[in-house]
Structure formats: C-alpha cells, structure tokens
Enzyme design. Structure first.
Site, PDB file in Angstrom:
ATOM      1  N   ASP A 421       0.730  -1.723  -0.202  1.00  0.00           N
ATOM      2  CA  ASP A 421      -0.289   0.004  -0.272  1.00  0.00           C
ATOM      3  C   ASP A 421       1.137   0.989   0.145  1.00  0.00           C
ATOM      4  O   ASP A 421       2.069   0.919   0.717  1.00  0.00           O
ATOM      5  CB  ASP A 421      -0.876  -0.140   1.015  1.00  0.00           C
ATOM      6  CG  ASP A 421      -2.077   1.190   1.189  1.00  0.00           C
ATOM      7  OD1 ASP A 421      -2.818   1.311   0.754  1.00  0.00           O
ATOM      8  OD2 ASP A 421      -2.205   1.738   2.171  1.00  0.00           O
ATOM      9  N   GLU A 474       1.771  -0.491  -5.271  1.00  0.00           N
ATOM     10  CA  GLU A 474       0.282   0.150  -5.868  1.00  0.00           C
ATOM     11  C   GLU A 474       0.965   1.386  -5.457  1.00  0.00           C
ATOM     12  O   GLU A 474       1.019   2.352  -4.717  1.00  0.00           O
ATOM     13  CB  GLU A 474      -0.869   0.583  -4.491  1.00  0.00           C
ATOM     14  CG  GLU A 474      -1.892   1.393  -4.299  1.00  0.00           C
ATOM     15  CD  GLU A 474      -1.881   2.338  -3.370  1.00  0.00           C
ATOM     16  OE1 GLU A 474      -2.975   3.200  -3.809  1.00  0.00           O
ATOM     17  OE2 GLU A 474      -2.017   2.407  -2.593  1.00  0.00           O
TER      18      GLU A 474
END
Length: 744
Positions: A421, A474
């Site tokens: 993330d 990401e």
C-alpha cells in the site's frame, strides 16, 4: 632399670570452625532497583549466583509470609527477607543446576511451589542477537515476541522485545496481576533486546510490555511482534502457538513453477469483515471459497488483516504487524481459510502497509520513550494527510522488522503475494508536503533513498524465500522501474497497479455518451505506456468510498444505461492487456457506496440487472480462462494490436489479442448509446468467427443486439487487413470474437 619418663608431646590446637558462607553482597541501589522492577539485569541479582564456593539464591516475593528454596533432591533451605520483597538464602553447594521456590503467602496457608523465572538461560541466542543488531534476521518473529516453549522440563513462555533506549522493561499480564516488578526482563547487551522466560504460562495469556523510557516514564506497550491480540477495542497482546497442519503442498509446488506474467490473474478484492457480516475466518473458508470458485476468479486479495484498533480504517492503520485481527478468529483459523482457498485453486494476495503506522499511545509510536520505529524529524517521520508516523527505514532494525514481516505472512500463512500500500508516499520526501516541509536527500533530490533501498530489499527477500509469489505495488506516479529487477536498479516488484488507466477510463465513462468522442484518447492512452511496467488494472475499494459513489452510478443515464455501461466497461477491462482486479460488490453492480459497517447488499441479486452483471463477470472469467490470448502476452507488445483505435465518431474500440502461438481474440467495444449495425471491422484472418461473449445479451439484462453467435470474414481489406466483417455492435456493449477453428 630406672624408669624412663614420658616424652613431652606437641600440643595440636583445635581446628577452627569454618565460617558459614555468606550471601553475595549487594548494595541498596541494586536491591532497590530489583525490588521495583527497574534493574536492567535482574538475572544478575535474582535466581542462583555463585559466590565464594556457595550459591546465593534470591527471589522477589512481595507480601510472602515464608519462603524456602527447594533443592533438586527435595530438600529445602529457608530464606530470609532482605529488602522490600526480596528474599535471600545461601546453599552450601558448588553448583545448583535447578531449584524451585516454596512460598507460604499467609500464616497457616498451604505452601505453593513455584518455578523461579530468573534461573533460566537466555532464550535469544547469540546468532539471533547478531542478526538483529545487523538488521538481517529474516525470521525475526522466531526470536522476538512471545513463544511457548519448554526449558529444563519446565513449560512456560519466553518474552523478548527490542527497546534499545529503555532503562527497564517488564512483562505484565493476567499471569502476574499486571504487577510488572515480578517479571522484569534482562537487557541482552548492545543488541537492544530484553528477555525473560516465565514458567507456567501458555497460550491465551494476555500481556503487554511495561517500559521505563529514557525520560523516566513507564509506558504499557503492546508487543510489536505479537502474533495474536485481544479483540479491539481491547489492546493487549495474547500468547499463541500454532498446531495447524497445511494441506497445500501441491499448490505451493505448482505456484513455484508458474510464470506470473504469463499466467491468468483475475483478482477479487475483499474486506473480510463486511463481505458477509458476522462470518469469521472459518465460515469464510467455506462460503467465500465457494463463491469465488463459482465466479471463476483466480485470486482473492484481502484488505489488511493485520491487527488495527479502528475498524473504519479498514486495516490500513496497523498496530499489530504480526497479528491477524482477532475480530474474525484465531491465526490458525486464518490459516484454515487460506488453505481452503488453495485447495480450490485460488491464490491469496494480502494488502501490506509498511508506509506508515498510527500514533496510538499503546502501540509502536515512541515505543521506548524515543522515536524508535519512526523518524525523529517530523518532516520525515509524520504523514501530514493521514496523521500517522512514518517508519524510519534508514534504521536497519526497523527495516528488518518490516522485511521480516513480509516474510512472515508469506511463510507462516502461505499467502501468494503482497500488495504494498501507498508506495508513492514512500518514494518521495516531498510527498503531500509544501516547500519547507521536507528535507532533501544527500544528493539534494526529492527521492527517499532509504525507503527505496527498503523496498528493494523487501521484494528481493520475498522472491528469494517464497518461490512463485508476487509483489504488487500500489504506486500512483511515473516513478521509473517499479517492476524492473533490483539487480537492474528497479524496485523489484512483479506488478504495479495501473492507476493511470483507472483514472482515465473512469473519467471517460462518467462523460455523457454524446461527449465521449472528445475524450476518446482517455481510453487508448494506456497502450502508449503499457509495456513500461507489468500492470494490474485495478477497480478497487478506493473508487467506491468517501463520496465517490458506486462504480455503477459513475456512468450517466437511467438504470439500464448505467448497467450496460458497467458491463461494457468490465468487458473492456477483462480484455485489455494487464491483470484484472475488482472490489467486492462491483461484480453484481452494487448501486450504493460501499460501507464496512453494513456489508454488501446481496439482496440486489433478486433483480435482473444486478444478477446479469454478476453472470457477465462469471462469463468474462470463463472466456479469459478458455483463451490464453486474453492473458498470456499481457507484457508483450506482440500480444496486442489495434484494429481500429481512432473511431471516436462511433465511440468504439476494436483490437486483437494474441496468445503465445499467435492465435487471436478480437474485441469490439461500443461506448455509444446507439447500436451500430453494419459496422465494418477488420479481422486478422478469414473464415468463420464465433461471438463467444456479448455484454448486451438478454441473460445479462441487455437488449439482445448481436450477431446470432457467428460471423463470416469477407475478403474486403480494411485498415491494412485483408479481411473484414460487418458487425452489429450493441449500444453500450462489447462483443468478443474468436476464430471458429479454436473451438473446432
């Protein structure tokens, strides 16, 4: 004969009585620090110590009435109270391999025999300490934290924690009435590690570390390496152990032999707690596995399952990096869920959050009274948008904590990949900061060199230790080399989320169809940079929260038009180069924004438009699985060609995908609200072609405009091709064609 007198005898004095051995002397300061649990090395005071040919035994038993040392042969030696709960005795022996303590708490009460925690050798070895100090312990979870074990035939739990700036550390919990001075840890030299073995306790005990910081303040902290925790809002760590028996050896072997880039990857992103509220890991093992199998997805992606205090963070503000959230069950029940998915041929990707962590007082922040896991400089150590701390990845122990954590999830839970993330926030020192709010790197640039080095180490280590897994970034910027190997200077990820594709295409479908001709490039631009990285095409939870509405409602028009647009858009996603990911609820056209508090509106499947969308996703997965052209050469320019890429007047896109053998699949997508009859489309070869999917079919809730399942190529050149065909292309619809020979 005269008498000979007696010869005088030498007088031998009596041998002096040997002096009784005395206890090893200690000063008031050492005794006082030990009694209050603030001694940095209580094992040097308590337990058995050799002194002048005998053994001094001390124990801390506040409020005891009588205390005895119990010798290995069953004999006893009475102890005397020495100082503030410390009792002492001298055992006349050269060594004392083991002993217990017999305590009578009140006069007349039955005595209790207790194992002495301060008689055991350290449970963290020299090699462990060396690797921890060097930041190279790839199995850190085996050395630190709490571990049920047996030492010298005594069952108990060892505790170890890294707190290099602490003045003292205690372990407190249900087993000692949260009275920390009874179980103070010893400092293991310059490693910064503190350790103790507590006999007689095991699985299920709740505990925390009570840490005396350099500032003189005691703080109760959850164990950073805890592998289980209390159900929030409780914040204690819990001793755990695993006896789970995996059954996925075949899956792991197959995984290791696959090339992820050339393999099919259709990912269903899930927030486990709200997929069907009330289900735990064990119930999800049957229900989620059955659903994902039926839908034809190859993988599930779990939003973070590491422990987090606030459910509304969806797991992205982690306080227990090694502890699966107890909201849904035990760690072994999570293992059961993953093992069951593997048994059904479904891979598991886990969201991982090494970019930042929350400031909760009882967790990682200011762990030993100083900025330990986080940067000390707020310009690097605090995130301005999220109100969180940022890991100090320049510190090798912190980097080790995170790299080992990646290995932990891959090895202890057999997950098949990590989606990392917020990578963009880790790459740039000025991320979300104004001028003057950030500090340049040593070269004067904006790149975070320490975090880049950490990401490279994490990806390289993960791929080395867990063959066949995928690391997915990401990453929302154009940082070069995200999926380039680390030995070529890249970050080493296997895939990167294509955020540009997602933003461009969502902006396009939000336009009224009559205006889409002016935005045609938003649907074709992704192919300009498609082969610069290895991409996943994400339609994630981020696109259906915080006021963004559902994916269905992003398109204009009435319910039918919105559902048709969604179907054509999903067909475009499934046939575009790259791997596919959608968030739960998108597959059946959820009409409202997702909320973790209410779960998915499964009742919508009573309505044809929603049931039709679900059937379309199922069929898209089936078609993709049948025809390798739709995944095998995602990263190869030879796997994609535009047939007509510039037909903005009709809002159509026509292209061909090819597999490794060169066999084609043709896709035509119409984002106009008008059906196009007799639309002339070039084909890569002649013969009969089958319409294997039409998103406008009545079974999907469509109007039924199509080609009756088959078309025949004509020898009429178009756009540089020798053959073409007249198609009926449905409004807001997509058709997929394959040569009939591929099904012959």
């Amino acid at each position: 004969m005269s008498e000979i007198p007696d010869r005088p005898r030498d007088v031998v004095p009596a041998a002096p009585t040997p002096a009784a051995p005395t206890a090893m002397p200690l000063g008031e300061h050492e005794l006082g620090a030990t009694a209050t649990g603030s001694h940095h090395d209580p094992h040097s005071v308590l337990g058995a110590q050799e002194y002048e040919g005998a053994i001094t035994v001390r124990t801390l038993k506040p409020f005891a009435h009588e205390v005895l040392v119990v010798l290995p042969d069953g004999g006893t030696v009475p102890m005397e109270h020495e100082h503030d709960g410390i009792w002492v005795a001298v055992v006349e022996a050269a060594e004392l391999p083991s002993h217990r303590i017999r305590v009578t708490w009140t006069e007349g009460a039955d005595p209790v025999d207790l194992e002495e925690p301060y008689r055991f050798l350290p449970t963290v070895g020299e090699l462990d300490l060396h690797l921890i100090h060097e930041g190279r312990h790839e199995e850190l979870w085996r050395a630190l934290g709490s571990h049920v074990r047996t030492l010298d035939d005594v069952a108990g739990t060892s505790f170890a924690v890294w707190a290099p700036n602490a003045r003292a550390v205690q372990v407190v919990g249900t087993f000692n009435g949260w009275e920390g001075r009874l179980h103070a840890l010893r400092s293991l030299g310059s490693s910064g590690v503190w350790e103790i073995f507590v006999p007689g306790i095991g699985v299920g005990e709740t505990y925390k570390f009570r840490i005396l910081g350099a500032d003189g303040t005691w703080r109760d902290k959850a164990d950073p390496m805890a592998r289980f925790a209390e159900v929030p809002p409780a914040t204690g760590s819990v001793v755990t152990d695993s006896d789970f028996e995996w059954t996925d050896d075949h899956w792991l072997a197959e995984r290791a032999s696959h090339d992820a880039l050339a393999s099919r990857m259709s990912v269903y992103e899930v927030h486990l707690a709200s997929w069907r509220p009330g289900l735990g890991y064990r119930e999800l093992a049957s229900q989620l596995t059955e659903y994902v199998s039926e839908m034809g997805f190859t993988h599930v992606e779990f939003m973070p399952v590491a422990e987090h205090p606030f459910g509304g963070s969806w797991g992205y503000q982690v306080t227990g990096y090694y502890a699966p959230t107890s909201r849904l069950g035990t760690p072994d029940e999570l293992r059961h869920l993953i093992d069951t998915l593997h048994g059904a041929g479904i891979g598991v990707i886990l969201d991982w959050v090494p970019a930042h962590f929350p400031k909760d007082e009882w967790a990682l922040g200011r762990f030993d009274g100083t900025p330990l896991y986080e940067h000390a400089d707020p310009r690097r150590g605090e995130h301005p948008d999220w109100g969180t701390y940022i890991f100090d990845t320049g510190r090798h122990e912190v980097r080790n904590f995170l790299v080992a954590n990646a290995c932990y999830w891959l090895e202890e839970f057999h997950v098949d990949g990590l989606r990392v993330d917020a990578v963009a926030s880790m790459l740039y020192l000025d991320y979300s900061r104004e001028e003057g709010q950030w500090v340049a790197n040593r070269h004067g640039g904006r790149e975070d060199l320490e975090s880049i080095a950490f990401l490279q180490e994490a990806t390289a280590t993960a791929y080395k230790r867990a063959p066949g897994i995928v690391m997915i970034a990401e990453e929302s910027t154009s940082f070069p080399g995200v999926t380039r190997p680390t030995d070529a200077g890249g970050l080493g990820f296997g895939f990167k989320w294509n955020m540009g594709w997602m933003h461009d295409t969502l902006e396009y479908i939000a336009e009224d169809p009559v205006h889409r001709q002016h935005h045609h490039g938003e649907m074709t631009f992704s192919m300009v940079y498609q082969y610069s990285e290895n991409f996943v095409l994400p339609l994630s939870h981020d696109e259906v929260v915080h006021g963004k509405g559902s994916l269905l409602r992003k398109a204009p028009g009435d319910d039918w038009q919105q559902a048709a647009t969604l179907r054509s858009y999903l067909a475009f996603q499934w046939t575009h180069p790259g791997k596919q990911l959608i968030f739960m609820g998108i597959e059946f056209a959820q009409g409202t924004e997702w909320s973790e508090q209410s779960g998915l509106p499964w009742w919508l499947l009573e309505y044809p438009l929603h049931r039709g969308a679900q059937q379309l996703v199922k069929d898209l997965n089936a078609v993709q699985a049948e025809f390798p052209a739709l995944y095998e050469r995602d990263q190869d320019p030879a796997g994609f060609e535009w047939l007509i890429g510039d037909d903005s007047a009709h809002n159509t896109l026509s292209y061909v995908r090819r597999d490794a053998a060169g066999d084609p699949v043709v896709v035509v997508v119409n984002f106009s609200a008008e059906p196009w009859h007799d639309l002339r489309v070039p084909l890569p070869e002649g013969g009969s072609w089958l319409e294997v999917l039409n998103s406008d079919a009545p079974v999907y809730g469509g109007s039924g405009v199509g080609n009756l399942g088959r078309v025949h190529a004509e020898p009429l050149p178009r756009h540089g091709r020798e053959h073409s065909v007249r198609l009926s292309v449905p409004p807001l619809g997509a058709v997929i064609l394959v040569p009939e020979r591929l099904r012959g």
